[in-house]
Design a protein around this motif. Structure first.
Motif, PDB file in Angstrom:
ATOM      1  N   LYS A   1      13.968 -82.624 -23.564  1.00 35.72           N
ATOM      2  CA  LYS A   1      13.580 -81.914 -24.776  1.00 35.72           C
ATOM      3  C   LYS A   1      14.167 -80.511 -24.847  1.00 35.72           C
ATOM      4  O   LYS A   1      14.504 -80.027 -25.934  1.00 35.72           O
ATOM      5  CB  LYS A   1      12.060 -81.854 -24.909  1.00 35.72           C
ATOM      6  N   ASP A   2      14.294 -79.825 -23.725  1.00 35.46           N
ATOM      7  CA  ASP A   2      14.916 -78.509 -23.760  1.00 35.46           C
ATOM      8  C   ASP A   2      16.337 -78.600 -24.320  1.00 35.46           C
ATOM      9  O   ASP A   2      16.769 -77.756 -25.095  1.00 35.46           O
ATOM     10  CB  ASP A   2      14.948 -77.896 -22.351  1.00 35.46           C
TER      11      ASP A   2
ATOM     12  N   ALA B   1      20.509 -80.526 -33.389  1.00 33.32           N
ATOM     13  CA  ALA B   1      19.863 -80.084 -34.619  1.00 33.32           C
ATOM     14  C   ALA B   1      19.570 -81.226 -35.585  1.00 33.32           C
ATOM     15  O   ALA B   1      18.689 -81.116 -36.445  1.00 33.32           O
ATOM     16  CB  ALA B   1      20.738 -79.036 -35.319  1.00 33.32           C
TER      17      ALA B   1
ATOM     18  N   VAL C   1      11.019 -79.682 -32.495  1.00 34.34           N
ATOM     19  CA  VAL C   1      11.520 -78.427 -31.930  1.00 34.34           C
ATOM     20  C   VAL C   1      10.358 -77.436 -31.817  1.00 34.34           C
ATOM     21  O   VAL C   1       9.626 -77.188 -32.775  1.00 34.34           O
ATOM     22  CB  VAL C   1      12.650 -77.848 -32.799  1.00 34.34           C
TER      23      VAL C   1
ATOM     24  N   THR D   1      14.539 -86.252 -33.541  1.00 33.49           N
ATOM     25  CA  THR D   1      13.963 -85.428 -32.483  1.00 33.49           C
ATOM     26  C   THR D   1      13.808 -83.977 -32.922  1.00 33.49           C
ATOM     27  O   THR D   1      12.996 -83.233 -32.355  1.00 33.49           O
ATOM     28  CB  THR D   1      14.841 -85.486 -31.221  1.00 33.49           C
ATOM     29  N   GLN D   2      14.556 -83.571 -33.957  1.00 31.48           N
ATOM     30  CA  GLN D   2      14.444 -82.191 -34.447  1.00 31.48           C
ATOM     31  C   GLN D   2      13.072 -81.910 -35.061  1.00 31.48           C
ATOM     32  O   GLN D   2      12.698 -80.745 -35.232  1.00 31.48           O
ATOM     33  CB  GLN D   2      15.553 -81.887 -35.466  1.00 31.48           C
TER      34      GLN D   2
ATOM     35  N   THR E   1      17.596 -81.121 -26.279  1.00 33.88           N
ATOM     36  CA  THR E   1      17.606 -81.525 -27.687  1.00 33.88           C
ATOM     37  C   THR E   1      17.189 -80.382 -28.592  1.00 33.88           C
ATOM     38  O   THR E   1      17.752 -80.199 -29.672  1.00 33.88           O
ATOM     39  CB  THR E   1      16.703 -82.747 -27.917  1.00 33.88           C
ATOM     40  N   ASP E   2      16.197 -79.593 -28.169  1.00 31.29           N
ATOM     41  CA  ASP E   2      15.771 -78.443 -28.985  1.00 31.29           C
ATOM     42  C   ASP E   2      16.926 -77.477 -29.209  1.00 31.29           C
ATOM     43  O   ASP E   2      17.104 -76.937 -30.300  1.00 31.29           O
ATOM     44  CB  ASP E   2      14.615 -77.710 -28.302  1.00 31.29           C
TER      45      ASP E   2
END
Length: 501
Positions: free
Chosen positions: A187-188, A195, A256, A252-253, A190-191
């Protein structure tokens, strides 16, 4: 930075076009999200949930005849009543609850027409790709250039692992190539980088033994060609069927800045256990006609006259939903829910995951980490210390003017293993870097080229020589593209093949 690139240039000995035709079967909506898997868990509720697409008549037991009797299909061509399914991505919040991540645009199923004398899937054909219990990539990372795929790295178990891809989408940067990385970025990452979400990619075997419609493991009757997407079929699997490639985008955005982690619905937070299943729902004669006549390089269904009588609107696709078995009426696979659908535990690895229990009588969820097993807790404070992280950004499998290519970032690989059940995990930490802008010189017929391997094959009456050339390219970081530029691509057939979305 200096990178090494292997250019597999297809040099025709005639004027025939060496690029490969294909089409993208759009299935804009799921027929359902349920614990249904008629291949692995036939006759009972599956042990984890799947996103299901295609023909309506899929259930605990499903045959090609069932699918062909479907009143509708969630795919753009009503004649395609095949069943396509895969585990769904979920998000686990810091309080321990799970919810399905928004799936953008259903699924795209690429029918890639690689090889010669391609045979339509016969009636009753079915297969799966991937290993739900895998929790690590047991090869050197990143992938070496294709020219170096030999020994253990060329075995079928290795090609199966390379058939997974998790593409970080950022439409403000140059796109990553298909099958670029074989694990789900955490997740780090992808964040900070993805985007526009993460695209899950899965390649299916396209070499068939010509006899079995299925086997007990749903894999042994088929095999991958030597380059996963294309290449030479192994002995005993010389029959070619269409090459299937699943592409699913998850938003996944949407998460965030939200505390938690992404977990696939089979309890896999690493991505190594992603998989997919297929039962053909085509009339073989119609599919064979499409294979023989749909020669457009655009990939658009509208460019294939065979499909024209069967095209339907997206609204009609969305209206097609499976009939949920009564045993699953109490399931909440979309969430938010206190546990993954089916009470599935989260297992990190790197060891091979324990088999899941079937049905709703599964034990309470636990988190299996490299150190120990923890009961479900409201906080994810331990995740940073136990999350399996590897740096295996795999080889690019992309294309420039119809030429297969593979790229390798210069790095020290971790130890490898020839045993699929004895995986090796990298101890390196994940890092965040901007996507590089790759500048590649045109591939020309050059007497000074560094050719490292050569193969010859025939297709459509023409003879082709495939030469793998080692060249040097340079990158500039970060890459800049004009504002508002967006693309979604598979980039295997020709340079910049894709479309704006």
């Amino acid at each position: 930075m200096k990178y090494s690139l292997a250019n597999a240039a297809l040099l025709a000995l005639s004027l025939s076009e060496p690029a490969t035709a294909f089409w993208r079967m759009r299935c804009p909506s799921r027929t359902g999200l349920a614990r249904i898997d008629p291949l692995v868990d036939s006759g009972t509720a599956a042990d984890h949930s799947h996103a299901i697409h295609g023909g309506k008549k899929i259930g605990f037991v499903t045959t090609t005849d069932d699918l062909l009797d479907s009143e509708c299909s969630s795919c753009a061509v009503t004649a395609d009543k095949s069943a396509y399914w895969h585990p769904v991505l979920t998000f686990q919040h810091a309080n321990g609850s799970f919810e399905a991540v928004r799936q953008v645009g259903g699924i795209l199923v690429y029918y890639l027409l690689h090889g010669e004398n391609i045979q339509a899937f016969p009636k009753g054909f079915q297969m799966l790709s991937g290993d739900t219990r895998l929790r690590n990539f047991s090869l050197p990372v990143p992938d070496p250039p294709i020219a170096e795929w030999r020994g253990d790295a060329a075995e079928q178990w290795a090609l199966r692992q390379k058939a997974l891809g998790f593409n970080c989408l950022n439409y403000g940067r140059d796109a990553e190539a298909s099958l670029y990385r074989h694990f789900m970025p955490d997740k780090d990452y992808t964040d900070a980088n993805c985007a526009d979400g993460v695209r899950f990619e899965l390649m299916f075997p396209s070499c068939w033994n010509g006899e079995d419609l299925d086997t007990p493991d749903h894999k042994s009757h088929v095999a991958f060609p030597s380059f996963v997407m294309d290449g030479t079929c192994p002995e005993g699997f010389e029959k070619r069927v269409p090459s299937l490639f699943f592409e699913t985008i998850y938003a996944t955005q949407d998460y965030v800045g939200v505390d938690g982690q992404f977990v696939i619905s089979n309890g896999d937070p690493t991505g190594y256990g992603f998989h997919g299943d297929f039962i053909s729902g085509w009339e073989p004669s119609l599919l064979q006609e499409a294979v023989d006549t749909c020669t457009s390089l655009s990939g658009e269904l509208s460019d294939c006259p065979v499909f024209q009588p069967y095209m339907q609107s997206d609204d009609d696709c969305v209206a097609c939903n499976l009939d949920l078995p009564s045993e699953l009426e109490d399931d909440d696979c979309a969430g938010p829910a206190d546990a993954l659908c089916g009470n599935v535990p989260v297992q990190y690895g790197p060891a091979y995951a324990q088999p899941l229990h079937q049905g709703s009588d599964a034990p309470a969820p636990t988190y299996t980490t490299p150190e120990n097993t923890k009961s479900i807790v409201p906080s994810l404070s331990y995740a940073a210390g136990t999350h399996v992280v590897t740096d295996n950004y795999g080889a690019e499998m992309t294309a420039f003017n119809g030429q297969i290519q593979a790229a390798q970032v210069e790095a020290t690989p971790v130890a490898s293993s020839s045993e699929v059940h004895s995986p090796v995990v990298s101890a390196t930490e994940a890092y965040v870097t901007p996507a590089p802008e790759v500048q590649v010189a045109d591939v020309e017929d050059d007497d000074d080229a560094n050719i490292v391997a050569t193969t010859t094959y025939t297709s459509g009456g023409a003879v082709y020589i495939e030469e793998i050339e080692e060249v040097t390219i340079y990158t500039t970081v970060p890459a800049e593209t004009p504002a508002g530029y967006r693309r979604r691509h598979i980039d295997y057939h020709r340079h910049n093949h894709g479309r704006n979305i």
